[in-house]
Design an enzyme around this catalytic site. Structure first.
Site, PDB file in Angstrom:
ATOM      1  N   SER A   1      13.482 154.904 -14.312  1.00 61.98           N
ATOM      2  CA  SER A   1      13.863 153.254 -14.714  1.00 61.98           C
ATOM      3  C   SER A   1      13.797 152.557 -13.353  1.00 61.98           C
ATOM      4  O   SER A   1      15.110 152.868 -12.599  1.00 61.98           O
ATOM      5  CB  SER A   1      15.315 153.422 -15.391  1.00 61.98           C
ATOM      6  OG  SER A   1      16.404 154.093 -14.664  1.00 61.98           O
TER       7      SER A   1
ATOM      8  N   HIS B 110      16.224 158.611 -19.550  1.00 59.92           N
ATOM      9  CA  HIS B 110      16.140 160.251 -18.889  1.00 59.92           C
ATOM     10  C   HIS B 110      16.069 161.201 -20.114  1.00 59.92           C
ATOM     11  O   HIS B 110      16.274 162.254 -19.615  1.00 59.92           O
ATOM     12  CB  HIS B 110      17.466 160.062 -17.991  1.00 59.92           C
ATOM     13  CG  HIS B 110      17.347 159.396 -16.627  1.00 59.92           C
ATOM     14  ND1 HIS B 110      18.289 159.441 -15.901  1.00 59.92           N
ATOM     15  CD2 HIS B 110      16.236 158.861 -16.382  1.00 59.92           C
ATOM     16  CE1 HIS B 110      17.780 158.689 -15.180  1.00 59.92           C
ATOM     17  NE2 HIS B 110      16.783 158.213 -15.072  1.00 59.92           N
TER      18      HIS B 110
ATOM     19  N   GLU C 167      23.281 157.198 -18.544  1.00 57.67           N
ATOM     20  CA  GLU C 167      23.811 158.170 -17.677  1.00 57.67           C
ATOM     21  C   GLU C 167      25.423 158.287 -17.925  1.00 57.67           C
ATOM     22  O   GLU C 167      25.797 157.077 -18.016  1.00 57.67           O
ATOM     23  CB  GLU C 167      23.639 158.398 -16.316  1.00 57.67           C
ATOM     24  CG  GLU C 167      22.301 158.344 -15.771  1.00 57.67           C
ATOM     25  CD  GLU C 167      22.377 158.242 -14.152  1.00 57.67           C
ATOM     26  OE1 GLU C 167      23.149 158.334 -13.307  1.00 57.67           O
ATOM     27  OE2 GLU C 167      21.114 157.987 -13.763  1.00 57.67           O
TER      28      GLU C 167
ATOM     29  N   GLU D 250      17.673 164.896 -14.952  1.00 56.86           N
ATOM     30  CA  GLU D 250      18.619 164.966 -13.615  1.00 56.86           C
ATOM     31  C   GLU D 250      19.734 166.009 -14.305  1.00 56.86           C
ATOM     32  O   GLU D 250      20.803 166.108 -13.474  1.00 56.86           O
ATOM     33  CB  GLU D 250      19.638 163.514 -13.752  1.00 56.86           C
ATOM     34  CG  GLU D 250      18.638 162.342 -13.418  1.00 56.86           C
ATOM     35  CD  GLU D 250      19.367 161.124 -12.795  1.00 56.86           C
ATOM     36  OE1 GLU D 250      20.531 160.944 -13.064  1.00 56.86           O
ATOM     37  OE2 GLU D 250      18.477 160.235 -12.549  1.00 56.86           O
TER      38      GLU D 250
ATOM     39  N   ASP E  25      26.457 154.591 -16.289  1.00 54.58           N
ATOM     40  CA  ASP E  25      25.064 154.054 -15.925  1.00 54.58           C
ATOM     41  C   ASP E  25      24.342 153.835 -17.176  1.00 54.58           C
ATOM     42  O   ASP E  25      23.395 154.472 -17.575  1.00 54.58           O
ATOM     43  CB  ASP E  25      24.424 154.707 -14.817  1.00 54.58           C
ATOM     44  CG  ASP E  25      22.731 154.241 -14.610  1.00 54.58           C
ATOM     45  OD1 ASP E  25      22.913 152.803 -14.947  1.00 54.58           O
ATOM     46  OD2 ASP E  25      22.030 154.511 -13.822  1.00 54.58           O
TER      47      ASP E  25
ATOM     48  N   GLU F 134      27.712 150.947 -13.752  1.00 51.94           N
ATOM     49  CA  GLU F 134      26.365 150.835 -13.171  1.00 51.94           C
ATOM     50  C   GLU F 134      25.586 150.067 -14.114  1.00 51.94           C
ATOM     51  O   GLU F 134      25.318 150.723 -15.024  1.00 51.94           O
ATOM     52  CB  GLU F 134      25.941 152.090 -12.576  1.00 51.94           C
ATOM     53  CG  GLU F 134      24.738 151.620 -11.655  1.00 51.94           C
ATOM     54  CD  GLU F 134      23.834 153.139 -11.333  1.00 51.94           C
ATOM     55  OE1 GLU F 134      22.771 153.242 -11.366  1.00 51.94           O
ATOM     56  OE2 GLU F 134      24.728 154.089 -11.089  1.00 51.94           O
TER      57      GLU F 134
ATOM     58  N   ASP G 239      22.252 148.186  -9.430  1.00 46.35           N
ATOM     59  CA  ASP G 239      21.278 148.967  -8.999  1.00 46.35           C
ATOM     60  C   ASP G 239      20.081 148.201  -9.254  1.00 46.35           C
ATOM     61  O   ASP G 239      19.452 147.438  -8.101  1.00 46.35           O
ATOM     62  CB  ASP G 239      21.201 150.166 -10.061  1.00 46.35           C
ATOM     63  CG  ASP G 239      19.980 151.149  -9.583  1.00 46.35           C
ATOM     64  OD1 ASP G 239      19.253 150.961  -8.626  1.00 46.35           O
ATOM     65  OD2 ASP G 239      19.617 152.046 -10.517  1.00 46.35           O
TER      66      ASP G 239
ATOM     67  N   LYS H 180      19.489 153.416  -2.751  1.00 46.47           N
ATOM     68  CA  LYS H 180      18.417 154.176  -3.126  1.00 46.47           C
ATOM     69  C   LYS H 180      17.368 154.062  -1.839  1.00 46.47           C
ATOM     70  O   LYS H 180      16.953 153.003  -1.880  1.00 46.47           O
ATOM     71  CB  LYS H 180      17.858 154.109  -4.451  1.00 46.47           C
ATOM     72  CG  LYS H 180      18.398 154.504  -5.695  1.00 46.47           C
ATOM     73  CD  LYS H 180      18.095 154.249  -6.884  1.00 46.47           C
ATOM     74  CE  LYS H 180      18.740 154.442  -8.076  1.00 46.47           C
ATOM     75  NZ  LYS H 180      18.222 153.906  -9.191  1.00 46.47           N
TER      76      LYS H 180
ATOM     77  N   HIS I 210      20.209 159.579  -5.801  1.00 43.46           N
ATOM     78  CA  HIS I 210      19.136 160.066  -5.790  1.00 43.46           C
ATOM     79  C   HIS I 210      18.109 159.321  -6.841  1.00 43.46           C
ATOM     80  O   HIS I 210      18.604 158.201  -7.027  1.00 43.46           O
ATOM     81  CB  HIS I 210      19.096 161.523  -6.525  1.00 43.46           C
ATOM     82  CG  HIS I 210      19.868 161.543  -7.714  1.00 43.46           C
ATOM     83  ND1 HIS I 210      19.957 162.596  -8.658  1.00 43.46           N
ATOM     84  CD2 HIS I 210      20.578 160.476  -8.475  1.00 43.46           C
ATOM     85  CE1 HIS I 210      20.359 162.178  -9.894  1.00 43.46           C
ATOM     86  NE2 HIS I 210      21.052 161.168  -9.827  1.00 43.46           N
TER      87      HIS I 210
ATOM     88  N   LYS J  75      25.636 159.911  -6.290  1.00 41.66           N
ATOM     89  CA  LYS J  75      24.988 160.359  -7.223  1.00 41.66           C
ATOM     90  C   LYS J  75      23.854 161.201  -7.094  1.00 41.66           C
ATOM     91  O   LYS J  75      22.701 160.986  -6.282  1.00 41.66           O
ATOM     92  CB  LYS J  75      24.610 159.154  -8.141  1.00 41.66           C
ATOM     93  CG  LYS J  75      25.619 158.112  -8.656  1.00 41.66           C
ATOM     94  CD  LYS J  75      24.819 157.366  -9.596  1.00 41.66           C
ATOM     95  CE  LYS J  75      23.733 157.251 -10.638  1.00 41.66           C
ATOM     96  NZ  LYS J  75      23.294 156.364 -11.172  1.00 41.66           N
TER      97      LYS J  75
END
Length: 431
Positions: free
Chosen positions: A42, A155, A164, A205, A242, A287, A314, A339, A367, A390
């Site tokens: 994403s 994810h 997340e 993840e 997130d 997030e 983000d 990131k 990450h 993270k």
């Protein structure tokens, strides 16, 4: 003896089996540094461009031979002879060589590989750990790990809209104790899911990705696991979210297509997060609670919840100092996700973190979903004193290696290994 004499690049695979770039930088002394570049699933629209080959005959068009060629060709010619210890000069040369705003010509994956590999080589030349080399003032802190233990969104192939659900053991006395608490909770969560007949297969993840009855059930499961593991929700272990809202933002509305098909306006999404904050009382951080294009909504979210909750940008900031500056000016969020591959150089990454700090924003080192066994972000978190990281769950080697690197650093620092802990959320968490 720290001049760059040779760059070598290689097409390798990331944790999703897709190609990515590895770069080895060799200095005049013979010392080398190796960097392996991650990749996101994403991604924000304004991220630096990850150069792909678009050749359908190789890796479904995802090959990175063009980026590899740029490293060993044009980039090598441009940076050969530069002192690897002069990170700013090196990265300025990379930016000038590319010449585009979004690094689309040479590719952010090629440029970042060179930038990080040079930093690692420079650290090795000085015979110091990377976190020492990257630190501006020698003030280190061990970050609170934010572990993605329940996956949804892009994810995972399930019916959970939010990407997340993370646990944050901020109440621990040290990083190693925090990681222990998180690992214990992770294993209890697996048992809880199994007893309820849910799948314990994991997503990109390392978090579990079961088919749940609702997004809210994910919160209930985490609370149950934290309690059964012997920890106090909201004090010893908090929950961070997130949702990756850009992924379910359609024509000005937020569509929960994976769960119940409901649609919400921007104001209704802000109200949802307000309700969750009041209902659960254990949320530390949110997030991407709204989409990257919904700046008006972000301002509303920040005005309503910015004093109660860490609001991390983000997709809306993409580790870009210029965009973050705009967000600060307009009152958007109070934290930035960091990131490396969103911006493409070490220097710009450090600039973004420093800009956040100067303006009272927190920074969360992160990450990507497509990872490698490169542990650079662990050193980066310690070097900058960001206080939060993270890097996925406590399974899958490409995630665990970052945690293990942090354990090594904690041991190296000894009594100087200050754990950020509850201080990381002290602006919002009371008592």
């Amino acid at each position: 003896m720290s001049e760059i004499t040779k760059l070598e690049a290689l097409e390798i695979l990331d944790s999703r089996g897709n190609p990515t770039v590895q770069v080895r930088a060799t200095l005049a002394s013979g010392v080398t540094g190796v960097a392996k570049v991650p990749s996101g699933a994403s991604t924000g629209k304004r991220e630096a461009v990850e150069l792909r080959d678009d050749d359908p005959r190789r890796y479904a068009g995802k090959g990175v031979l063009k980026a590899v060629g740029h490293v060993s060709g044009e980039i090598q010619k441009a940076v050969k002879g530069i002192d690897a210890a002069n990170q700013q000069l090196l990265d300025q040369k990379l930016l000038a060589c590319d010449g585009t705003e979004n690094k689309s010509r040479l590719g952010a994956n090629a440029m970042l590989g060179v930038s990080v590999a040079a930093a690692k080589a420079a650290a090795a030349e000085k015979k110091v750990p990377l976190y020492v080399h990257l630190s501006a003032n020698g003030q280190y802190s061990m970050p609170v790990p934010m572990l993605n233990v329940l996956n949804g969104g892009k994810h995972a192939d399930n019916n959970v809209d939010f990407q997340e659900f993370m646990i944050a053991p901020a109440g621990a006395s040290s990083f190693s104790e925090a990681l222990r608490a998180a690992a214990e909770t992770f294993h209890v969560l697996k048992k809880v899911l199994g007893k309820k007949g849910y799948s314990t297969a994991v997503g990109d993840e390392g978090g579990f990705a079961p088919q749940l009855r609702s997004n809210e059930e994910a919160m209930d499961l985490l609370l149950e696991a934290i309690t059964k593991a012997g920890y106090k929700p909201g004090t010893e272990i908090g929950i961070n979210l997130d949702p990756a809202a850009s992924e379910f933002y359609e024509d000005g509305h937020y569509v929960f297509a994976k769960s119940d098909g409901s649609r919400r306006s921007s104001d209704e999404m802000v109200q949802l997060w307000d309700n969750w904050l009041n209902q659960y009382g254990v949320l530390f951080s949110l997030e991407d609670g709204l989409a990257e294009d919904d700046w008006k909504g972000w301002k509303n979210l920040t005005q309503r919840l910015g004093s109660k909750l860490q609001l991390v940008g983000d997709d809306v900031f993409v580790t870009n100092p210029k965009i973050l500056q705009q967000g600060i000016k307009e009152g958007i969020a109070n934290s930035v996700l960091i990131k490396l591959n969103q911006i493409g150089t070490v220097t710009e990454t450090l600039e973004c973190i420093e800009l956040a700090k100067k303006n009272g924003y927190t920074a969360v080192i992160s990450h990507r979903s497509g990872e490698t066994d490169d542990t650079t972000i662990a050193d980066l978190a310690v070097a900058t004193g960001a206080g939060q990281i993270k890097t996925g769950s406590v399974c899958r080697g490409e995630r665990v290696c970052k945690y293990n690197r942090l354990l090594e650093i904690e041991q190296e620092l000894g009594s100087k290994a200050r754990y950020a802990g509850a201080d990381a959320y002290s602006k919002w968490r009371k008592g």
